[in-house]
Design an enzyme around this catalytic site. Structure first.
Site, PDB file in Angstrom:
ATOM      1  N   ASP A  59      61.577   5.189  29.524  1.00  0.00           N
ATOM      2  CA  ASP A  59      61.275   5.600  30.902  1.00  0.00           C
ATOM      3  C   ASP A  59      59.827   6.063  31.069  1.00  0.00           C
ATOM      4  OD1 ASP A  59      63.744   5.078  31.928  1.00  0.00           O
ATOM      5  OD2 ASP A  59      64.532   7.077  31.537  1.00  0.00           O
ATOM      6  N   LYS A  81      59.589   3.870  36.305  1.00  0.00           N
ATOM      7  CA  LYS A  81      59.009   3.628  37.617  1.00  0.00           C
ATOM      8  C   LYS A  81      57.548   3.247  37.448  1.00  0.00           C
ATOM      9  CE  LYS A  81      58.914   5.619  42.169  1.00  0.00           C
ATOM     10  NZ  LYS A  81      59.757   6.293  43.103  1.00  0.00           N
ATOM     11  N   MET A 200      64.200  16.660  40.667  1.00  0.00           N
ATOM     12  CA  MET A 200      63.715  15.720  41.694  1.00  0.00           C
ATOM     13  C   MET A 200      63.721  16.393  43.066  1.00  0.00           C
ATOM     14  SD  MET A 200      65.994  12.533  40.280  1.00  0.00           S
ATOM     15  CE  MET A 200      67.420  13.581  40.003  1.00  0.00           C
TER      16      MET A 200
HETATM   17  N1  SAH Z   1      67.161  13.643  32.139  1.00  0.00           N
HETATM   18  C1  SAH Z   1      66.066  14.509  32.559  1.00  0.00           C
HETATM   19  C2  SAH Z   1      65.960  14.583  34.068  1.00  0.00           C
HETATM   20  C3  SAH Z   1      65.654  13.270  34.747  1.00  0.00           C
HETATM   21  S1  SAH Z   1      65.428  13.450  36.488  1.00  0.00           S
HETATM   22  C4  SAH Z   1      66.248  15.885  31.925  1.00  0.00           C
HETATM   23  O1  SAH Z   1      67.300  16.168  31.351  1.00  0.00           O
HETATM   24  O2  SAH Z   1      65.308  16.691  32.001  1.00  0.00           O
HETATM   25  C5  SAH Z   1      63.653  13.667  36.583  1.00  0.00           C
HETATM   26  C6  SAH Z   1      63.349  15.062  37.085  1.00  0.00           C
HETATM   27  O3  SAH Z   1      63.455  15.994  36.003  1.00  0.00           O
HETATM   28  C7  SAH Z   1      61.943  15.239  37.601  1.00  0.00           C
HETATM   29  O4  SAH Z   1      61.833  14.846  38.965  1.00  0.00           O
HETATM   30  C8  SAH Z   1      61.757  16.742  37.463  1.00  0.00           C
HETATM   31  O5  SAH Z   1      62.439  17.436  38.499  1.00  0.00           O
HETATM   32  C9  SAH Z   1      62.505  17.026  36.166  1.00  0.00           C
HETATM   33  N2  SAH Z   1      61.607  17.027  34.986  1.00  0.00           N
HETATM   34  C10 SAH Z   1      61.683  16.200  33.924  1.00  0.00           C
HETATM   35  N3  SAH Z   1      60.736  16.510  33.010  1.00  0.00           N
HETATM   36  C11 SAH Z   1      60.035  17.565  33.513  1.00  0.00           C
HETATM   37  C12 SAH Z   1      58.930  18.338  33.053  1.00  0.00           C
HETATM   38  N4  SAH Z   1      58.343  18.104  31.882  1.00  0.00           N
HETATM   39  N5  SAH Z   1      58.473  19.340  33.862  1.00  0.00           N
HETATM   40  C13 SAH Z   1      59.063  19.606  35.040  1.00  0.00           C
HETATM   41  N6  SAH Z   1      60.109  18.903  35.529  1.00  0.00           N
HETATM   42  C14 SAH Z   1      60.601  17.900  34.778  1.00  0.00           C
END
Ligand code: SAH
Length: 277
Positions: A59, A81, A200
């Site tokens: 991803d 994306k 998100m």
């Molecule tokens: N599977 C991932 C989430 C995927 S959805 C998990 O468990 O973390 C993607 C969202 O995750 C982003 O829009 C944001 O809200 C959050 N996110 C993922 N990595 C991040 C990071 N390093 N810092 C802040 N938000 C993060």
């Protein structure tokens, strides 16, 4: 019965693998959580599987240091994306996983954070299972716990946060660049003792905050917007439900960002070096 446990277990495990028997396909697809960004937060098991992979479908939020663990001859396929474009449709990713399992033995589907927290891991497992492909899941540190550690604030606390909800800040039911506004039970979410974490959540930030205050949550409830958590340039914007939207626009909040709402944030150390106003 002594000494023979491991072979017993192997036989039982093999018996539970209809995939091999049904199709003769010996591939395993690993859904691997890459954690929030910092390669040091990868589990040892995830690192080992990445090192052994024949092909990795990854991803957008996966850093190069993690991908560099792969063998030089490992095929790396980007399925995230693309800048300014829509994401790959899930059906296309499913088909690519299946095609990879047809060609290779060890397939890695590498996802940010944990594969089962807003990662569409469930849809991929279901599809692969329906096609008799063996699967394994390796958990990862999700953004919520990484942000909690950065803030040194627990997401649950027996006085300030009796339970925790992980929520999506958008809904895929409606179209549009960032999806539609999510349907949640806002009056339930307005309870003071809940800690809410929106993934998100940045595109509908203003409406999320006003839905909560409209349902009776106090306007002064603390809000933290954590950007690029564990990545270079990580920042925390500490605000409240009333001011969060304007503070985020003023600070030109960077992606990815996590939205945390709740009284546990009263425990943030004001001298935290990541804080900005
Ligand atoms: N599977 C991932 C989430 C995927 S959805 C998990 O468990 O973390 C993607 C969202 O995750 C982003 O829009 C944001 O809200 C959050 N996110 C993922 N990595 C991040 C990071 N390093 N810092 C802040 N938000 C993060």
């Amino acid at each position: 019965m002594t000494g023979n446990h491991s072979s017993d277990r192997t036989t039982a495990a093999q018996a539970a693998l209809p995939a091999d028997q049904a199709t003769g396909n010996s591939a395993t697809v690993y859904l691997v959580g890459a954690g929030p960004g910092d390669p040091d937060l990868l589990t040892r098991k995830a690192a080992r599987i990445i090192e052994q992979a024949d092909v990795i479908l990854y991803d957008s939020l996966i850093g190069s240091e993690i991908l560099d663990l792969a063998r030089a001859d490992c095929e790396k396929i980007f399925v995230g994306k693309r800048k300014g474009k829509h994401s790959f449709p899930q059906s296309e990713i499913n088909q690519m996983l299946l095609a990879s399992a047809g060609k290779h033995k060890l397939v890695v589907r590498l996802k940010g954070g944990d594969p089962f927290i807003f990662g569409r891991g469930g849809e991929e497992i279901e599809y692969l299972r329906a096609h008799n492909i063996k699967t394994e899941v390796i958990p990862g540190i999700t953004a919520a716990t990484a942000a909690s550690a950065l803030l040194q604030v627990p997401l649950t606390h027996r006085l300030y946060g009796k339970s925790l909800m992980l929520l999506s800040g958008y809904s895929k039911e409606e179209s549009g660049d960032h999806g539609g506004f999510p349907e949640h039970d806002w009056s339930y979410l307005a309870h003071a003792e809940l800690t809410l974490v929106f993934y998100m959540g940045q595109h509908h930030l203003g409406r999320i905050c006003s839905s909560l205050t409209g349902a009776g949550k106090s306007e002064t409830t603390p809000v933290a917007l954590v950007s690029n958590c564990t990545l270079p340039g990580q920042t925390v914007l500490l605000t409240n439900l009333r001011d969060a939207d304007s503070a985020a626009s003023k600070a030109a909040l960077q992606f990815p960002a996590l939205l945390i709402i709740g009284n546990v944030l009263g425990l943030v150390n004001p001298a935290d070096p990541w804080l900005r106003s």
